[in-house]
Structure formats: C-alpha cells, structure tokens
Design an enzyme around this catalytic site. Structure first.
Site, PDB file in Angstrom:
ATOM      1  N   GLY A  58      -0.527  -5.927   8.302  1.00  0.00           N
ATOM      2  CA  GLY A  58       0.362  -5.423   7.283  1.00  0.00           C
ATOM      3  C   GLY A  58      -0.432  -4.832   5.939  1.00  0.00           C
ATOM      4  O   GLY A  58      -1.534  -5.816   5.610  1.00  0.00           O
ATOM      5  N   GLN A  63      -1.494  -3.302  -2.808  1.00  0.00           N
ATOM      6  CA  GLN A  63      -2.888  -4.064  -2.349  1.00  0.00           C
ATOM      7  C   GLN A  63      -4.169  -3.082  -2.337  1.00  0.00           C
ATOM      8  O   GLN A  63      -5.325  -3.603  -2.226  1.00  0.00           O
ATOM      9  CB  GLN A  63      -2.601  -4.470  -0.941  1.00  0.00           C
ATOM     10  CG  GLN A  63      -1.803  -5.803  -0.785  1.00  0.00           C
ATOM     11  CD  GLN A  63      -1.832  -6.189   0.701  1.00  0.00           C
ATOM     12  OE1 GLN A  63      -0.719  -5.689   1.484  1.00  0.00           O
ATOM     13  NE2 GLN A  63      -2.375  -7.193   0.826  1.00  0.00           N
ATOM     14  N   CYS A 109      -2.924 -13.478   3.722  1.00  0.00           N
ATOM     15  CA  CYS A 109      -2.894 -12.037   3.003  1.00  0.00           C
ATOM     16  C   CYS A 109      -4.380 -11.444   2.830  1.00  0.00           C
ATOM     17  O   CYS A 109      -5.082 -12.081   2.461  1.00  0.00           O
ATOM     18  CB  CYS A 109      -2.035 -12.226   1.571  1.00  0.00           C
ATOM     19  SG  CYS A 109      -1.635 -10.723   0.818  1.00  0.00           S
ATOM     20  N   LEU A 110      -4.428 -10.131   2.801  1.00  0.00           N
ATOM     21  CA  LEU A 110      -5.597  -9.502   2.751  1.00  0.00           C
ATOM     22  C   LEU A 110      -5.956  -9.580   1.144  1.00  0.00           C
ATOM     23  O   LEU A 110      -7.197  -9.424   0.804  1.00  0.00           O
ATOM     24  CB  LEU A 110      -5.547  -8.040   3.053  1.00  0.00           C
ATOM     25  CG  LEU A 110      -5.253  -7.774   4.592  1.00  0.00           C
ATOM     26  CD1 LEU A 110      -5.125  -6.342   4.548  1.00  0.00           C
ATOM     27  CD2 LEU A 110      -6.552  -8.216   5.434  1.00  0.00           C
ATOM     28  N   HIS A 153       7.193 -10.056   4.247  1.00  0.00           N
ATOM     29  CA  HIS A 153       5.852 -10.155   3.425  1.00  0.00           C
ATOM     30  C   HIS A 153       5.503  -8.915   2.895  1.00  0.00           C
ATOM     31  O   HIS A 153       5.098  -8.907   1.555  1.00  0.00           O
ATOM     32  CB  HIS A 153       4.738 -10.641   4.073  1.00  0.00           C
ATOM     33  CG  HIS A 153       3.335 -10.981   3.830  1.00  0.00           C
ATOM     34  ND1 HIS A 153       2.888 -12.293   3.675  1.00  0.00           N
ATOM     35  CD2 HIS A 153       2.444  -9.918   3.174  1.00  0.00           C
ATOM     36  CE1 HIS A 153       1.604 -11.987   3.200  1.00  0.00           C
ATOM     37  NE2 HIS A 153       1.504 -10.770   2.797  1.00  0.00           N
ATOM     38  N   GLU A 154       5.408  -8.037   3.431  1.00  0.00           N
ATOM     39  CA  GLU A 154       4.758  -6.478   2.895  1.00  0.00           C
ATOM     40  C   GLU A 154       5.822  -6.098   1.802  1.00  0.00           C
ATOM     41  O   GLU A 154       5.371  -5.623   0.835  1.00  0.00           O
ATOM     42  CB  GLU A 154       4.620  -5.575   4.097  1.00  0.00           C
ATOM     43  CG  GLU A 154       3.714  -5.887   4.993  1.00  0.00           C
ATOM     44  CD  GLU A 154       2.188  -6.407   4.418  1.00  0.00           C
ATOM     45  OE1 GLU A 154       1.917  -5.735   3.364  1.00  0.00           O
ATOM     46  OE2 GLU A 154       1.639  -7.222   4.957  1.00  0.00           O
ATOM     47  N   HIS A 157       5.741  -7.481  -1.806  1.00  0.00           N
ATOM     48  CA  HIS A 157       4.497  -7.001  -2.357  1.00  0.00           C
ATOM     49  C   HIS A 157       5.004  -5.792  -3.253  1.00  0.00           C
ATOM     50  O   HIS A 157       4.449  -5.701  -4.482  1.00  0.00           O
ATOM     51  CB  HIS A 157       3.152  -6.541  -1.474  1.00  0.00           C
ATOM     52  CG  HIS A 157       2.323  -7.445  -0.840  1.00  0.00           C
ATOM     53  ND1 HIS A 157       1.763  -8.360  -1.799  1.00  0.00           N
ATOM     54  CD2 HIS A 157       1.974  -7.666   0.327  1.00  0.00           C
ATOM     55  CE1 HIS A 157       0.796  -9.055  -1.001  1.00  0.00           C
ATOM     56  NE2 HIS A 157       1.070  -8.772   0.270  1.00  0.00           N
TER      57      HIS A 157
END
Length: 182
Positions: A58, A63, A109-110, A153-154, A157
């Site tokens: 995701g 991000q 997470c990225l 999660h996304e 953000h």
C-alpha cells in the site's frame, strides 16, 4: 521514480486535504504513478536494479510528499483469485466491527525504517466509501481481515497517523479479547 518520505518528515503527521472530483489530469497521473511504483516494488528484478526500493502492498500520497487524500493498494491473493488492486480518492471508513484483528508479525511501512515490535490493533471488518480513480466512480467496499488492516493502515496515513502510534505502549503484544491474529 517516486521518492518515499520517511516518518521523521513533518508532512507525515499532517492531515491531508480532500481531492476535488472529477480528478484533474495531474491527480489522475499521480495516482497511476503511485500504483506503478507499488507494483514495481513487488517485482524482484526491479528491486535488484533499484536496491533502495522496498516491497510494499500500500502507498498513501503523504508518503510521496503530497498532502492529498489518495491511496493505492496492490497485492496478489494466490493463483485462484485476482490481485487486490485499489486506487482510492477521499476514502472514508463509514462503519467498523467490534471484533478486532492484528498481524501476528506486526506491521511495516515503506516510510518507517526502524523496527516497532508489537501488535497494531485494528478493526476486523470495515466499510469504506471512496472514489475509485480507475473505475471513475464512487464505490463502497467491505473489507475483512488482512484487506481491512491494509486499508486502515493507508487511510491512517491521510490523518497523520503511523502504525506504531496504535501499538499499546503498556503492553505492545497484548491480544485483546474478541481479536484475531492474522
């Protein structure tokens, strides 16, 4: 190629702005570029050529430094089912379950390089309303288990929330009643 913003960047803690609809050419191109990045991140040959790229399922606009309410999700579900592929604009969780879920091995997470061990307690089932950027229409999605965890999660953000904010500080590996490890 998109550059991933790290969790230490103040933009990662800001609430994102709604995106005007219909999508502008710029926003349409951006969400397609986000999906391309996500798919490329899952390609071992791409990662071999770009060792700084980490595999993800995701990606949210903050991000990549854009404070816009846009997310993409992509991951395979085995040979019998098509992959999950979502490009959502202005997603909003409208209902959630009492039942909880968490990933047994924790979330990643990225944008987060450091380890944050613990269980991220989330809703097992959610309903999301959003604009589907690829289908070009409003949608209502019901997600359960892993699918729901990824979406939450996304969407977090977009409100400046990182997964480790949701790990219980007093007992990081707590397993709440009425919860399921995934």
């Amino acid at each position: 190629m998109l550059k991933i913003v790290k969790d230490t960047d103040p933009r990662m803690r800001k609430k994102c702005e709604p995106v005007a609809l219909p999508l502008s050419e710029e926003h349409d191109a951006l969400i397609h570029e986000m999906m391309r990045y996500l798919k490329d991140s899952q390609d071992p040959s791409f990662r071999e050529k770009h060792p700084s790229v980490r595999e993800g399922v995701g990606l949210a606009a903050p991000q990549i430094g854009k404070l816009l309410r846009m997310i993409v999700v992509y991951y395979p579900r085995g040979d019998k089912y098509p992959p999950v592929e979502l490009a959502l604009v202005n997603p909003k969780i409208v209902t959630n379950s009492i039942r909880k879920a968490y990933l047994q091995n924790g979330e990643g997470c990225l944008s987060v390089d450091a380890d944050h061990p613990g269980h991220v307690i989330r809703d097992f089932k959610i309903k999301v309303r959003a604009y589907d950027a690829f289908a070009k229409q409003d949608v209502e999605l019901v997600a359960r288990g892993y699918d729901a965890i990824v979406l939450q999660h996304e969407i977090d953000h977009l409100d400046g929330i990182l997964f480790y904010d949701r790990i219980p500080k007093d007992n990081p590996f707590a397993e709440p009643p009425n919860s399921e490890a995934i």
